[in-house]
Scaffold this motif. Structure first.
Motif, PDB file in Angstrom:
ATOM      1  N   PHE A 140       0.851  -1.191   0.000  1.00  0.00           N
ATOM      2  CA  PHE A 140       0.000   0.000   0.000  1.00  0.00           C
ATOM      3  C   PHE A 140       0.891   1.247   0.000  1.00  0.00           C
ATOM      4  CE2 PHE A 140      -2.910  -3.180   1.454  1.00  0.00           C
ATOM      5  CZ  PHE A 140      -4.177  -2.748   1.066  1.00  0.00           C
ATOM      6  N   PRO A 141       1.490   1.596  -1.149  1.00  0.00           N
ATOM      7  CA  PRO A 141       2.440   2.721  -1.183  1.00  0.00           C
ATOM      8  C   PRO A 141       1.811   4.067  -0.862  1.00  0.00           C
ATOM      9  CG  PRO A 141       1.953   1.924  -3.404  1.00  0.00           C
ATOM     10  CD  PRO A 141       1.375   0.926  -2.459  1.00  0.00           C
ATOM     11  N   GLU A 142       0.483   4.172  -0.956  1.00  0.00           N
ATOM     12  CA  GLU A 142      -0.193   5.429  -0.624  1.00  0.00           C
ATOM     13  C   GLU A 142      -0.629   5.472   0.837  1.00  0.00           C
ATOM     14  OE1 GLU A 142      -0.402   8.005  -2.735  1.00  0.00           O
ATOM     15  OE2 GLU A 142       0.788   6.749  -4.087  1.00  0.00           O
ATOM     16  N   ALA A 143      -0.381   4.396   1.564  1.00  0.00           N
ATOM     17  CA  ALA A 143      -0.814   4.325   2.960  1.00  0.00           C
ATOM     18  C   ALA A 143       0.265   4.859   3.889  1.00  0.00           C
ATOM     19  CB  ALA A 143      -1.142   2.885   3.331  1.00  0.00           C
ATOM     20  N   GLU A 144      -0.142   5.192   5.103  1.00  0.00           N
ATOM     21  CA  GLU A 144       0.784   5.479   6.195  1.00  0.00           C
ATOM     22  C   GLU A 144       0.776   4.257   7.111  1.00  0.00           C
ATOM     23  OE1 GLU A 144       0.612   9.960   7.523  1.00  0.00           O
ATOM     24  OE2 GLU A 144      -1.431   9.200   7.229  1.00  0.00           O
ATOM     25  N   VAL A 145       1.940   3.668   7.338  1.00  0.00           N
ATOM     26  CA  VAL A 145       2.033   2.452   8.142  1.00  0.00           C
ATOM     27  C   VAL A 145       2.886   2.751   9.374  1.00  0.00           C
ATOM     28  CG1 VAL A 145       2.716   0.034   8.192  1.00  0.00           C
ATOM     29  CG2 VAL A 145       1.852   1.030   6.065  1.00  0.00           C
TER      30      VAL A 145
END
Length: 339
Positions: A124-129
């Protein structure tokens, strides 16, 4: 930079802010010096790890977690990641998290080496993890959307914003109050968000009676379970997860049980590979599983622990032993907001 928190909890790393200043015109060597200073500025309560019987343990909340945090254990945890992944059909989670361009916020409770959070950040490259753990043992170089910090998941969470997905895995023996943890997860989810827990029933067994009460592994497991219970911890949280989620108010709760073989004895190719990986991590972890529990809780000597570990290690490699344990995968949804 790491997300700011309101009313910062004492669990967060104590770092001199001056060490965060970066001159964009600095040479690479200068940045390296700044990284060294930054590492040195971490609070001793987090980084001065105690040692017992030649193994290293968490400094923060020392004694809360029974397993080591040294290099041998970190390598075992990374092997365990692939055991999980193999068991889930080359997946790292089961919850129906929408795979869209939506900007998710994902939390990985008790992230360990950070391997799950890093892989999730790539998926999920658009997510904040965000990943948290009792020790800052995660890699320095990670995807730009992945952040780590030191914290205890049983404390109050102080994130400014809530999450779309919260993931917890392999927390057996490390949690004192499971309903409280499930409550923390629920309270920090957005309405409609998902939570997933993957944890074990660590009462080993066999389907063909090869693991009888006379085997060394059976005796060891029984002692191990008793020691964890004596600490006031639940050694096998997996079977209780579904109930804990439903009691807290989760809906659309799903519960799946997956057998984890120990050794390459299954006939199925994927199970055989999974069993070999599980055997690797078990052999690596036997001492770490046993040492602190048996010496501190049961009062054994180091020499007595070495003897029983050697017996179990020898037996678990036998072709006739078909031992296994169960992984419980449980996910649920926080009720969506009312229209």
């Amino acid at each position: 930079m790491v997300e700011p928190m309101s009313n910062a909890a004492p669990a967060i790393l104590e770092v001199d802010p001056e060490h965060l200043e970066v001159d964009n015109d600095s040479a690479v060597g200068d940045v390296g010096d700044q990284l060294s200073e930054f590492s040195a500025s971490l609070s001793p309560s987090v980084t001065e790890y105690p040692e017992e019987h030649g193994r290293r343990y968490h400094a923060y909340r020392a004694g809360v977690y029974i397993l080591p945090n040294d290099q041998k254990e970190l390598e075992r945890l990374d092997i365990m990641h692939f055991v999980f992944k193999k068991g889930l059909g080359d997946k790292i989670y089961r919850a129906p998290v929408p795979e869209s361009t939506k900007r998710h916020r994902v939390a990985n409770a008790d992230t360990g080496t950070g391997i799950w959070a890093i892989e999730m950040g790539d998926l999920f490259p658009e997510a904040e993890v965000f990943g948290n753990d009792l020790s800052p043992e995660q890699p320095s170089w990670v995807p730009p959307n992945v952040r780590f910090h030191v914290d205890d998941v049983e404390d109050t969470w102080y994130y400014e914003k809530k999450f779309d997905f919260i993931f917890s895995r392999y927390m057996t023996t490390s949690i004192g109050d499971w309903p409280k943890l499930v409550g923390n997860v629920y309270d920090n989810l957005e309405p409609g968000g998902w939570a997933e827990f993957q944890d074990f029933n660590l009462r080993y067994y066999s389907d063909d009676d090869s693991m009888s009460p006379d085997t060394e592994i059976y005796k060891w497991v029984e002692l191990w379970l008793q020691a964890v219970q004596k600490m006031g911890r639940e050694p096998s949280p997996g079977p209780f997860l579904e109930g804990w989620l439903k009691e807290r108010g989760f809906v659309n709760v799903h519960h799946e049980i997956i057998k984890f073989p120990i050794g390459p004895w299954p006939k199925n190719k994927d199970k055989k590979e999974m069993g070999m990986l599980n055997l690797m991590q078990t052999l690596e972890g036997l001492e770490g599983y046993t040492l602190r529990l048996f010496t501190q809780v049961l009062g054994w000597s180091r020499e007595e622990v070495d003897v029983v570990v050697a017996k179990v290690r020898s037996e678990i490699m036998s072709k006739w032993l078909h031992s296994q344990f169960d992984l419980h995968v449980v996910y649920g949804q926080k009720p969506p907001a009312q229209a």
